[in-house]
Design a protein around this motif. Structure first.
Motif, mmCIF file in Angstrom:
data_model
loop_
_atom_site.group_PDB
_atom_site.id
_atom_site.type_symbol
_atom_site.label_atom_id
_atom_site.label_comp_id
_atom_site.label_asym_id
_atom_site.label_seq_id
_atom_site.Cartn_x
_atom_site.Cartn_y
_atom_site.Cartn_z
ATOM 1 N N ASP A 185 0.841 -1.204 0.000
ATOM 2 C CA ASP A 185 0.000 0.000 0.000
ATOM 3 C C ASP A 185 0.871 1.248 0.000
ATOM 4 N N ILE A 186 1.892 1.235 -0.815
ATOM 5 C CA ILE A 186 2.849 2.338 -0.872
ATOM 6 C C ILE A 186 2.417 3.324 -1.955
ATOM 7 N N HIS A 187 2.424 4.624 -1.617
ATOM 8 C CA HIS A 187 2.047 5.662 -2.579
ATOM 9 C C HIS A 187 3.192 6.637 -2.852
ATOM 10 N N SER A 188 4.256 6.526 -2.062
ATOM 11 C CA SER A 188 5.414 7.396 -2.232
ATOM 12 C C SER A 188 6.576 6.762 -1.491
ATOM 13 N N LEU A 189 7.792 7.157 -1.837
ATOM 14 C CA LEU A 189 8.981 6.655 -1.153
ATOM 15 C C LEU A 189 9.675 7.798 -0.437
ATOM 16 N N ASP A 190 10.161 7.526 0.774
ATOM 17 C CA ASP A 190 10.970 8.511 1.485
ATOM 18 C C ASP A 190 12.214 8.823 0.655
ATOM 19 N N ALA A 191 12.576 10.072 0.596
ATOM 20 C CA ALA A 191 13.719 10.484 -0.231
ATOM 21 C C ALA A 191 15.011 9.776 0.164
ATOM 22 N N ASP A 192 15.132 9.380 1.449
ATOM 23 C CA ASP A 192 16.352 8.724 1.940
ATOM 24 C C ASP A 192 16.162 7.228 2.180
#
Length: 509
Positions: A185-192
């Motif tokens: 259920d991922i909609h974005s990834l942390d930049a790091d």
């Protein structure tokens, strides 16, 4: 002399003291030697026979010189092994390269104990949270599968993947090269997110409904300088942002199946080392005009199949893919036209064209009726050519397909001549093209390639006209002579009934 005698007992005492000290020292040394010998002769702690343990009675264990695996899938486990089971693994006579715990009831991942496993499969669970540093003790870990769980953007904190703590900072998980986060259920990834996974080569994000690749996700992915394979299929993407492929310069495979692209994604040309591209199941309607492939000098494999709207492939579509070896254009129900110059690239010499070195061409299950001879320069270099399940028209425009290509396919892959059938004309419907190479059924074509039946029709029409003209002229002559029962007098009488109006009558008031 008297004083000299006094030294004798003192000297004796001193000698006795030294002898005593030497004896004690010697005894201590001897004791140390005995201890060392005893330690050397001591029987080492025996290893646990893992195969015969309760753990391998519960799970499936495989061990051979090339591969070792323990599979605890479908065991209704709520966590990855108990303390007792980990003791068996750590003290066992087998070190497993792969641990599988798929299709269980695991909801949370806590820190794994130290174990030199290389591949860990945790897919098809209910995992919604992962403890920070959960994989830090798995220092040999290379492949981690977390697909088909309930992970969210919030659950994927960058510190989840941190390694052991060194003198000044946490070490990375430097051996991890593959991470599967698909079907979560991922909609974005942390930049790091990948700061502790510097050597990551394969990233799978399939079936997470991103819809839009935001800037944080771009930063996370573009920072993977060793990335070679990126799977972003079924993510409901309509477009790709600029510079997504700018960072991973070694990117070789991009999978974009099942998205919402109605045109080719932008900036594909930034992936200069791209070797494989999959665009299946996208609503692209045509590849014409400016909607053609950019220069991808290293692309070897391209798949564009199961595309419900694709109908036309225009001139120059594949012209800049000059090293393409495998092209899959199959199961596109509306694809009816591939322009003769789809692969043609102009060179400095206007009379010379360049073509890719295709070896495998799959065109099965489309709506193609004709295949132009000029589409490729060297058809004889094709080792696999699949033309099945198309409504081919068996006329002289396809004569070379029948008499050349079908023979070539029959010589290399006879099975691929099956189900390559005529759809028109109706008299030959469902007749295999390969059967038209017999003397009885061979196409009868003129020197210019025209259909013999059409030629016969034209000849018949011409003969008919030549016969009809004299008959018509004779009939007129006979009619004028009154041979059809109507006398000249009657004709003149009828004419007398017709009085042409005077030209001047039009001007009387």
């Amino acid at each position: 002399m008297k004083y000299n005698l006094l030294w004798v007992p003192l000297f004796a005492v001193l000698c006795c003291s030294l002898a005593t000290a030497e004896d004690e020292s010697s005894e201590m040394a001897n004791n140390d030697v005995v201890k060392a010998v005893n330690a050397f002769n001591e029987t080492p702690i025996s290893k646990i026979n893992v195969i015969k343990s309760d753990l391998c009675k519960k799970c499936s264990c495989i061990s051979n010189p090339d591969y070792s695996q323990i599979d605890c899938s479908n065991k209704n486990m709520s966590k990855p092994f108990s303390e007792e089971e980990w003791k068996i693994l750590k003290n066992g006579d087998i070190t497993f390269d792969t641990i599988k715990m798929e299709h269980n009831l695991i909801t949370n991942i806590i820190a794994f104990p130290a174990y030199p496993v290389k591949n860990v499969y945790l897919g098809f669970n209910q995992i919604a949270s992962i403890e920070k540093g959960a994989f830090a003790n798995l220092t040999e870990l290379t492949k981690l599968n977390l697909a088909h769980n309930k992970l969210t953007t919030k659950a994927l904190d960058p510190n989840v993947f941190k390694g052991l703590y060194s003198e000044h900072d946490f070490l990375p998980l430097g051996k991890v090269i593959e991470l599967d986060l698909g079907h979560n259920d991922i909609h974005s990834l942390d930049a790091d997110l990948f700061e502790h996974l510097p050597k990551l080569e394969t990233l799978l994000l399939s079936s997470n409904t991103f819809q839009v690749i935001d800037q944080n996700t771009v930063t996370a992915i573009s920072g993977l300088s060793f990335l070679k394979t990126l799977d972003m299929s079924f993510m409901e993407l309509e477009e790709l942002p600029d510079n997504l492929f700018h960072g991973p310069r070694d990117l070789e495979t991009i999978i974009l199946t099942g998205n919402l692209f109605d045109e080719l994604p932008d900036d594909l040309d930034l992936a200069t080392n791209l070797r494989e591209l999959v665009l299946d199941e996208n609503p692209i309607a045509d590849l014409t005009g400016e909607n053609i492939f950019p220069t991808l000098p290293n692309l070897r494999y391209l798949s564009m199949s199961y595309m419900p709207d694709l109908s036309i492939i225009g001139a120059g579509t594949f012209a800049e893919l000059q090293n393409l070896e495998t092209l899959i254009l199959s199961s596109n129900p509306k694809l009816s036209k591939i322009d003769e110059k789809a692969f043609t690239k102009n060179t400095k010499n206007p009379e010379i064209y360049s073509f890719p070195p295709l070896e495998k061409l799959y065109l099965h299950n489309n709506n193609l009726t004709q295949l132009d001879h000029g589409l490729l320069e060297r058809w004889d270099k094709i080792t696999v050519l699949d033309l099945r399940y198309n409504p081919w028209i068996c006329d002289c425009n396809n004569r070379w397909l029948v008499e050349v290509l079908m023979i070539q396919i029959n010589n290399t892959n006879p099975l691929l001549t099956e189900d390559v059938n005529c759809d028109q004309p109706s008299t030959w419907r469902n007749v295999p093209l390969i059967e038209l190479n017999t003397p009885e059924a061979r196409l009868k074509c003129g020197r210019d390639g025209s259909d013999a039946a059409s030629s016969l029709f034209l000849i018949g029409l011409l003969v008919g006209m030549l016969l009809c003209i004299p008959i018509l002229l004779g009939s007129i002559a006979l009619w004028r002579r009154g041979c059809f029962g109507l006398s000249r007098g009657q004709v003149e009488a009828n004419r007398s009934l017709y009085n042409r109006a005077n030209f001047n009558d039009d001007f009387h008031i």
